[in-house]
Write an enzyme that holds these catalytic residues in place. Structure first.
Site, PDB file in Angstrom:
ATOM      1  N   SER A   1       1.240  -1.052  11.741  1.00 48.16           N
ATOM      2  CA  SER A   1       0.411  -0.901  10.737  1.00 48.16           C
ATOM      3  C   SER A   1      -0.656  -0.083  11.245  1.00 48.16           C
ATOM      4  O   SER A   1      -0.375   1.264  11.565  1.00 48.16           O
ATOM      5  CB  SER A   1      -0.218  -2.167   9.963  1.00 48.16           C
ATOM      6  OG  SER A   1      -1.109  -1.970   8.908  1.00 48.16           O
ATOM      7  N   THR A   2      -2.108  -0.378  11.179  1.00 46.90           N
ATOM      8  CA  THR A   2      -3.297   0.553  11.279  1.00 46.90           C
ATOM      9  C   THR A   2      -2.703   1.042  12.761  1.00 46.90           C
ATOM     10  O   THR A   2      -2.899   0.481  13.702  1.00 46.90           O
ATOM     11  CB  THR A   2      -4.453  -0.042  11.459  1.00 46.90           C
ATOM     12  OG1 THR A   2      -4.479  -0.820  10.018  1.00 46.90           O
ATOM     13  CG2 THR A   2      -5.651   0.773  11.413  1.00 46.90           C
TER      14      THR A   2
ATOM     15  N   MET B   1      -3.286  -4.312  11.713  1.00 44.44           N
ATOM     16  CA  MET B   1      -4.455  -5.202  11.258  1.00 44.44           C
ATOM     17  C   MET B   1      -3.670  -6.355  10.533  1.00 44.44           C
ATOM     18  O   MET B   1      -2.521  -5.969   9.872  1.00 44.44           O
ATOM     19  CB  MET B   1      -5.407  -4.946  10.450  1.00 44.44           C
ATOM     20  CG  MET B   1      -5.084  -4.258   8.973  1.00 44.44           C
ATOM     21  SD  MET B   1      -6.627  -3.761   8.040  1.00 44.44           S
ATOM     22  CE  MET B   1      -5.848  -3.469   6.575  1.00 44.44           C
TER      23      MET B   1
ATOM     24  N   HIS C   1       3.244   0.491   7.593  1.00 49.05           N
ATOM     25  CA  HIS C   1       2.610   0.344   6.107  1.00 49.05           C
ATOM     26  C   HIS C   1       2.356   1.691   5.837  1.00 49.05           C
ATOM     27  O   HIS C   1       1.292   2.024   6.547  1.00 49.05           O
ATOM     28  CB  HIS C   1       1.441  -0.412   6.356  1.00 49.05           C
ATOM     29  CG  HIS C   1       2.057  -2.059   6.695  1.00 49.05           C
ATOM     30  ND1 HIS C   1       1.086  -2.992   7.206  1.00 49.05           N
ATOM     31  CD2 HIS C   1       3.113  -2.785   6.454  1.00 49.05           C
ATOM     32  CE1 HIS C   1       1.768  -4.275   7.447  1.00 49.05           C
ATOM     33  NE2 HIS C   1       3.127  -4.112   7.205  1.00 49.05           N
TER      34      HIS C   1
ATOM     35  N   ASP D   1       1.247  -9.497   9.584  1.00 51.92           N
ATOM     36  CA  ASP D   1       2.550  -9.282   9.087  1.00 51.92           C
ATOM     37  C   ASP D   1       3.666  -8.769  10.198  1.00 51.92           C
ATOM     38  O   ASP D   1       3.117  -7.992  11.118  1.00 51.92           O
ATOM     39  CB  ASP D   1       2.690  -7.845   8.307  1.00 51.92           C
ATOM     40  CG  ASP D   1       4.032  -7.592   7.498  1.00 51.92           C
ATOM     41  OD1 ASP D   1       4.740  -8.532   7.373  1.00 51.92           O
ATOM     42  OD2 ASP D   1       4.209  -6.372   7.415  1.00 51.92           O
TER      43      ASP D   1
END
Length: 346
Positions: free
Chosen positions: A166-167, A285, A192, A288
């Site tokens: 993600s991030t 973050m 994401h 998930d």
């Protein structure tokens, strides 16, 4: 006495957007908007005077565009920056450039005409700002990865690799794929990312990898030497059809607020590939992918997470470690080698 609020400088050429973003962020008690700027030159002076913790930066501005300003900022005074981008193909390319230049994250431009969604937008923006204040800046991957894994040989067809992030993940995934050989096992990826960005992301990965990188399509067969990126807004699963692995895309409900979800991908790989899989959960973050990685480990797969020092945000990897889902915790430059290790050991 609680922690000091995160100090934010809002940089945007639109007075309306500056006001709106300031009001949305100011509604969060954990954030203080210390100033606004209409262009990078004003922003430069206010950064020196106000010393913000985080900047929100418009991509398109007069006098100097946001990307040029970001590159100058990261060279002279690295600090957490969240890009405010249009959700278009052109916006995707510039935003991915900004992430490569050191921006922590990005958000879509607020849709001023959709008042109903502004509260949700404000909450998401505030969450990203507070996270950015704790993120590690200056972790942009090098343009060329110095070490690349050598060819695997015929063993690669029997394995499947899975990666979730993600991030900070767009650059982390680029570094991992940049080290892979051309005949690496079929690789499935969930990052994401908005629907408008995933095709550009796959194309960018393809340019930096000896593998062929594609945006995944429904019913597509997984082939060695190829990597498949989940389209933004759709879940990616792996299923079995005889001796072949197949991509399946789904529009079912988000999982842990995400679609695509790393958990959805990892659970499917655990079910259909099991001990023939290797999986890595990278920077991001939230949590998930942590439960899915645990399912993979229980199914006999090789599992690992990116270590904290090399992660922009150690949320998802940290959650997996807390569940004892990762057999290994490795620095980003070693992830590719560890994903391929079971093939070297065959």
């Amino acid at each position: 006495m609680g922690p000091r609020p995160v100090r934010v400088l809002v940089v945007d050429d639109s007075a309306l957007v500056r006001t709106l973003v300031s009001e949305l962020l100011g509604a969060d008690p954990g954030i203080e908007v210390v100033g606004t700027a209409a262009d990078p030159y004003i922003a430069r002076d206010k950064i020196k005077r106000l010393a913000p913790d985080v900047i929100t930066l418009d991509v398109e501005m007069p006098r100097m565009d946001g990307l040029t300003f970001l590159r100058n900022l990261m060279r002279l005074r690295p600090m957490p920056v969240i890009m405010v981008s249009s959700l278009t193909e052109a916006g995707a390319a510039v935003t991915l450039d900004a992430l490569a230049a050191g921006a922590v994250d990005f958000v879509a431009k607020p849709r001023i005409d959709v008042a109903r969604g502004l509260v949700e937008y404000g909450a998401r923006l505030a969450e990203k700002v507070k996270l950015a204040a704790r993120a590690r800046v200056g972790h942009a991957a090098p343009a060329a990865t110095p070490h690349r894994e050598g060819p695997i040989g015929h063993h690669s067809t029997g394995r499947l690799l899975a990666i979730g992030a993600s991030t900070g993940g767009t650059e982390a995934i680029r570094e991992v794929l940049g080290q892979m050989p051309a005949d690496a096992p079929a690789t499935v990826i969930v990052q994401h990312i908005p629907a408008a960005f995933s095709a550009s992301f796959a194309e960018r990965l393809d340019r930096h990898s000896r593998m062929t990188v594609l945006e995944a399509q429904d019913q597509q067969q997984l082939l060695a030497g190829h990597a498949y990126v989940a389209p933004g807004g759709r879940h990616l699963r792996v299923t079995r059809s005889g001796a072949r692995w197949i991509c399946r895309l789904g529009d079912d409900e988000p999982v842990r607020r995400h679609r695509p979800s790393v958990d959805v991908l990892f659970e499917s790989v655990a079910a259909h590939a099991g001990r023939n899989a290797s999986a890595a959960l990278l920077t991001g973050m939230g949590d998930d992918g942590a439960a899915g990685l645990l399912s993979l480990r229980r199914a006999g797969a090789a599992t690992m997470v990116q270590d904290e020092p090399s992660s922009v945000v150690w949320g998802m990897p940290g959650a997996a470690v807390a569940l004892d889902a990762a057999a290994e915790v490795v620095p980003l430059p070693q992830v590719a080698a560890r994903l391929l290790a079971p093939l070297r050991e065959d």
